[in-house]
Design a protein around this motif. Structure first.
Motif, PDB file in Angstrom:
ATOM      1  N   SER A  28      25.679  47.572  75.558  1.00  0.00           N
ATOM      2  CA  SER A  28      24.690  48.106  76.492  1.00  0.00           C
ATOM      3  C   SER A  28      24.262  47.090  77.546  1.00  0.00           C
ATOM      4  O   SER A  28      23.629  47.453  78.538  1.00  0.00           O
ATOM      5  N   ASN A  29      24.632  45.812  77.371  1.00  0.00           N
ATOM      6  CA  ASN A  29      24.323  44.796  78.379  1.00  0.00           C
ATOM      7  C   ASN A  29      25.255  44.891  79.582  1.00  0.00           C
ATOM      8  O   ASN A  29      24.911  44.440  80.674  1.00  0.00           O
ATOM      9  N   THR A  30      26.441  45.447  79.386  1.00  0.00           N
ATOM     10  CA  THR A  30      27.430  45.506  80.470  1.00  0.00           C
ATOM     11  C   THR A  30      27.923  46.925  80.736  1.00  0.00           C
ATOM     12  O   THR A  30      28.880  47.111  81.475  1.00  0.00           O
ATOM     13  N   THR A  31      27.265  47.909  80.132  1.00  0.00           N
ATOM     14  CA  THR A  31      27.730  49.291  80.247  1.00  0.00           C
ATOM     15  C   THR A  31      26.563  50.225  80.541  1.00  0.00           C
ATOM     16  O   THR A  31      25.513  50.122  79.914  1.00  0.00           O
ATOM     17  N   ILE A  32      26.775  51.134  81.476  1.00  0.00           N
ATOM     18  CA  ILE A  32      25.794  52.168  81.778  1.00  0.00           C
ATOM     19  C   ILE A  32      26.331  53.478  81.224  1.00  0.00           C
ATOM     20  O   ILE A  32      27.423  53.898  81.580  1.00  0.00           O
ATOM     21  N   SER A  33      25.565  54.114  80.334  1.00  0.00           N
ATOM     22  CA  SER A  33      25.930  55.429  79.823  1.00  0.00           C
ATOM     23  C   SER A  33      25.260  56.467  80.706  1.00  0.00           C
ATOM     24  O   SER A  33      24.051  56.413  80.921  1.00  0.00           O
ATOM     25  N   PHE A  57      30.748  56.653  81.221  1.00  0.00           N
ATOM     26  CA  PHE A  57      30.236  55.295  81.296  1.00  0.00           C
ATOM     27  C   PHE A  57      30.683  54.603  82.580  1.00  0.00           C
ATOM     28  O   PHE A  57      31.717  54.951  83.146  1.00  0.00           O
ATOM     29  N   THR A  58      29.925  53.604  82.949  1.00  0.00           N
ATOM     30  CA  THR A  58      30.377  52.626  83.929  1.00  0.00           C
ATOM     31  C   THR A  58      30.340  51.274  83.240  1.00  0.00           C
ATOM     32  O   THR A  58      29.298  50.858  82.732  1.00  0.00           O
ATOM     33  N   SER A  69      35.360  58.464  81.671  1.00  0.00           N
ATOM     34  CA  SER A  69      34.762  59.654  81.071  1.00  0.00           C
ATOM     35  C   SER A  69      35.694  60.190  79.987  1.00  0.00           C
ATOM     36  O   SER A  69      36.905  60.010  80.056  1.00  0.00           O
ATOM     37  N   SER A  70      35.112  60.852  79.000  1.00  0.00           N
ATOM     38  CA  SER A  70      35.881  61.476  77.928  1.00  0.00           C
ATOM     39  C   SER A  70      36.274  62.902  78.286  1.00  0.00           C
ATOM     40  O   SER A  70      36.699  63.666  77.438  1.00  0.00           O
ATOM     41  N   PHE A  71      36.101  63.281  79.538  1.00  0.00           N
ATOM     42  CA  PHE A  71      36.399  64.636  79.981  1.00  0.00           C
ATOM     43  C   PHE A  71      36.863  64.584  81.430  1.00  0.00           C
ATOM     44  O   PHE A  71      36.770  63.557  82.089  1.00  0.00           O
ATOM     45  N   HIS A  72      37.375  65.692  81.908  1.00  0.00           N
ATOM     46  CA  HIS A  72      37.734  65.825  83.316  1.00  0.00           C
ATOM     47  C   HIS A  72      37.828  67.307  83.618  1.00  0.00           C
ATOM     48  O   HIS A  72      37.333  68.127  82.853  1.00  0.00           O
ATOM     49  N   SER A  73      38.442  67.668  84.706  1.00  0.00           N
ATOM     50  CA  SER A  73      38.417  69.080  85.107  1.00  0.00           C
ATOM     51  C   SER A  73      39.814  69.695  85.194  1.00  0.00           C
ATOM     52  O   SER A  73      40.057  70.554  86.010  1.00  0.00           O
ATOM     53  N   GLU A  74      40.725  69.290  84.346  1.00  0.00           N
ATOM     54  CA  GLU A  74      42.097  69.778  84.401  1.00  0.00           C
ATOM     55  C   GLU A  74      42.211  71.293  84.235  1.00  0.00           C
ATOM     56  O   GLU A  74      43.000  71.933  84.900  1.00  0.00           O
TER      57      GLU A  74
END
Length: 99
Positions: A28-33, A57-58, A69-74
């Motif tokens: 969480s110090n280097t990641t934005i959820s 996440f970023t 991301s664990s998803f997309h719009s396929e």
């Protein structure tokens, strides 16, 4: 800017692929959820797992960042942008504002 999305804290994301990974943990110090929600997925032993997971996440890296991301719009068969498409655009553009 919200790309015309009606914001009510809930959006259905149904475009998960079997080969995409759900993240179990992160620094969480280097990641934005960006968002969290209930998901069902299968692990390496083909065991079904259900629970709330962070889904986008970023990861901060050097002077920049990486979006995952664990998803997309396929599976989107709509000619116009779906809510999921708009969310992806918003999250990618948010990277531009990260200091």
């Amino acid at each position: 800017m919200n790309f015309g999305i009606s914001i009510n804290n809930t959006v259905e994301i149904d475009d998960f692929l079997a080969s995409w990974q759900v993240i179990d943990s992160y620094d969480s110090n280097t990641t934005i959820s960006w968002l969290n929600g209930p998901v069902t997925y299968w692990d390496d032993t083909n065991t079904e797992i259900s629970g709330n997971k962070d889904l986008a996440f970023t990861f901060l890296h050097g002077d920049g960042a990486v979006f995952y991301s664990s998803f997309h719009s396929e599976n989107n068969e709509i000619e116009d942008f779906s809510d999921v498409d708009r969310i992806m655009q918003f999250l990618v553009f948010e990277i531009l504002d990260i200091d």
